[in-house]
Design a protein around this motif. Structure first.
Motif, short mmCIF file in Angstrom:
data_model
loop_
_atom_site.label_atom_id
_atom_site.label_comp_id
_atom_site.label_asym_id
_atom_site.label_seq_id
_atom_site.Cartn_x
_atom_site.Cartn_y
_atom_site.Cartn_z
N ILE A 113 0.80 -1.23 0.00
CA ILE A 113 0.00 0.00 0.00
C ILE A 113 0.84 1.27 0.00
O ILE A 113 0.29 2.37 -0.15
N ALA A 114 2.15 1.16 0.12
CA ALA A 114 3.02 2.34 0.15
C ALA A 114 2.88 3.22 -1.10
O ALA A 114 2.82 4.45 -1.00
N PRO A 115 2.81 2.64 -2.32
CA PRO A 115 2.68 3.50 -3.51
C PRO A 115 1.40 4.35 -3.48
O PRO A 115 1.43 5.52 -3.89
N LYS A 116 0.30 3.78 -3.05
CA LYS A 116 -0.96 4.51 -3.02
C LYS A 116 -0.88 5.73 -2.11
O LYS A 116 -1.37 6.82 -2.45
N PHE A 117 -0.21 5.57 -0.96
CA PHE A 117 -0.16 6.64 0.03
C PHE A 117 1.11 7.48 -0.07
O PHE A 117 1.27 8.44 0.66
N LYS A 118 2.02 7.10 -0.98
CA LYS A 118 3.34 7.74 -1.06
C LYS A 118 4.03 7.71 0.30
O LYS A 118 4.67 8.68 0.73
N ALA A 119 3.91 6.59 0.98
CA ALA A 119 4.30 6.51 2.38
C ALA A 119 5.77 6.12 2.57
O ALA A 119 6.33 5.34 1.79
N LEU A 120 6.38 6.69 3.60
CA LEU A 120 7.67 6.25 4.10
C LEU A 120 7.42 5.08 5.03
O LEU A 120 6.54 5.14 5.91
N LEU A 121 8.14 3.98 4.86
CA LEU A 121 7.96 2.81 5.70
C LEU A 121 9.12 2.67 6.68
O LEU A 121 10.28 2.79 6.30
#
Length: 407
Positions: A113-121
């Motif tokens: 789901i990181a691409p959808k939210f542009k999230a740093l993991l």
């Protein structure tokens, strides 16, 4: 489960493997202990994990001002910033009772789901796991070091590290969502809601303490998974099957998995400090009936480590009795996900508490199954569960950014 929180888990695992067995008590097998031993047998290929390893100079003791409090140890953590930009959300996995790379490899949902939210993991370990132990292999040998291995220190480690990372990234307005297998996500959001806007707590048995639920609930749930009417075993066969039954119940995933051991599709955790989780076997269990003797348990803790357990501390610190009513009054933005084939679900929250504390229960779900990577073979119920989790997280973020714009 499991949940953890890592400062106390290494001690938990070591102690549980060395207990002697009272005649009327469970054998020297506690679910979390075997869970850790299985983790150690699985080798993770670090080259396949898209994270960079870092070390943070962490303070040993966040709550006192004794000379040793300021001792520095280096807390290991992992980062994936491939999709992130300044101001975008930060997704944090609160470490469990095992190798950090191993858990990162088995928490593919965040990567999905990181691409959808542009999230740093980010994925954190803590001071008693491998390279992060402040006293090396002596970290759990005596009362002098055991005092630092507790959930409060663990949560504070996470909070300090998150704040420091946001400052270093010059992105202090980035919202943080925590993902916790077992206890970590729930307990972090209860204590540090000013640092994280929400938590996804998968397989979180926060009711498995004191006398909130029957002590036999876990093993009754394992028995229900297998639906055996009776079982007569020799001692050696019993102990071997005990481990096998519990952990095939835990990881009864609908697709092939290598979470604890390589398994086909649908193959059908007590400490001497704070994590006292009495477990017994009832007469309806497929396991031999057994009890829990706290006095004997405490005596062994005193003999082995010079410490006495605090059996009521967890519910004092984090709540437990009537937790649903308490959370309804002051809690928000928590997803409790539980699979009914996971024995730990017996100690979980299984009904919605409010419009912002949502429970997602799946009849065929197993331990942390929603945290695993999506595959082409995923069942419709699992796809729908993850879709709902993403939808709820998106709602939290939309509300946060709206508030930020109008601040």
């Amino acid at each position: 489960m499991a949940p953890c929180l890592s400062r106390f888990f290494l001690f938990f695992i070591t102690f549980s493997a060395t207990l002697t067995t009272p005649a009327n008590s469970l054998p020297a097998f506690f679910p979390r202990a075997a869970y850790r031993s299985l983790i150690k047998q699985v080798k993770t290929s670090k080259s396949k994990i898209p994270f960079k390893t870092h070390y943070f100079p962490q303070t040993l003791d966040h709550f006192t001002f004794q000379p040793k409090s300021s001792k520095i140890f280096y807390q290991k953590y992992l980062i994936n910033s491939h999709y992130w930009h300044k101001g975008a959300p930060i997704f944090v996995y609160t470490g469990n009772e095992g190798d950090i790379e191993w858990f990162a490899a088995n928490t593919g949902f965040m990567l999905d789901i990181a691409p959808k939210f542009k999230a740093l993991l980010e994925s954190f370990t803590s001071l008693n796991m491998g390279e992060s132990m402040p006293f090396g292999k002596d970290s759990y040998q005596s009362a002098k070091t055991l005092g630092y291995l507790n959930s409060q220190q663990d949560l504070a480690d996470f909070a300090v590290l998150i704040r420091s990372l946001k400052q270093n990234l010059s992105s202090e307005a980035s919202p943080v969502v925590v993902f916790g297998g077992s206890y970590g996500g729930t307990w972090f959001i209860l204590k540090y809601h000013h640092i994280a806007i929400g938590a996804l707590a998968s397989s979180a048995p926060i009711l498995q303490f004191d006398k909130i639920i029957p002590w036999s609930s876990f093993y009754d749930a394992v028995s229900q998974d297998f639906k055996f009417r009776s079982l007569h075993l020799t001692a050696s066969a019993r102990d071997w099957l005990w481990t096998a039954f519990v952990y095939t119940a835990l990881v009864n995933y609908p697709t092939e998995a290598n979470f604890l051991k390589p398994l086909p599709a649908y193959p059908v955790q007590q400490t001497c400090t704070e994590m006292v989780m009495p477990m017994t076997c009832s007469k309806v269990s497929m396991f031999p009936p057994s009890g829990f003797d706290y006095e004997e348990f405490a005596e062994q803790c005193q003999m082995k480590y010079g410490v006495l357990p605090k059996p009521h501390w967890i519910t004092t610190e984090f709540g437990g009795e009537r937790i649903q009513k308490v959370l309804k009054r002051f809690g928000s933005n928590i997803i409790f996900s539980s699979g009914m084939q996971d024995p730990w679900s017996s100690g979980g929250i299984l009904k919605n508490i409010s419009s912002s504390i949502i429970v997602l229960v799946t009849e065929k779900g197993a331990h942390h199954v929603d945290f695993r990577s999506a595959t082409k073979d995923d069942r419709d119920w699992l796809i729908e569960q993850r879709r709902l989790e993403v939808e709820i997280i998106q709602k939290w973020l939309n509300e946060y950014y709206a508030d930020l714009r109008h601040a």
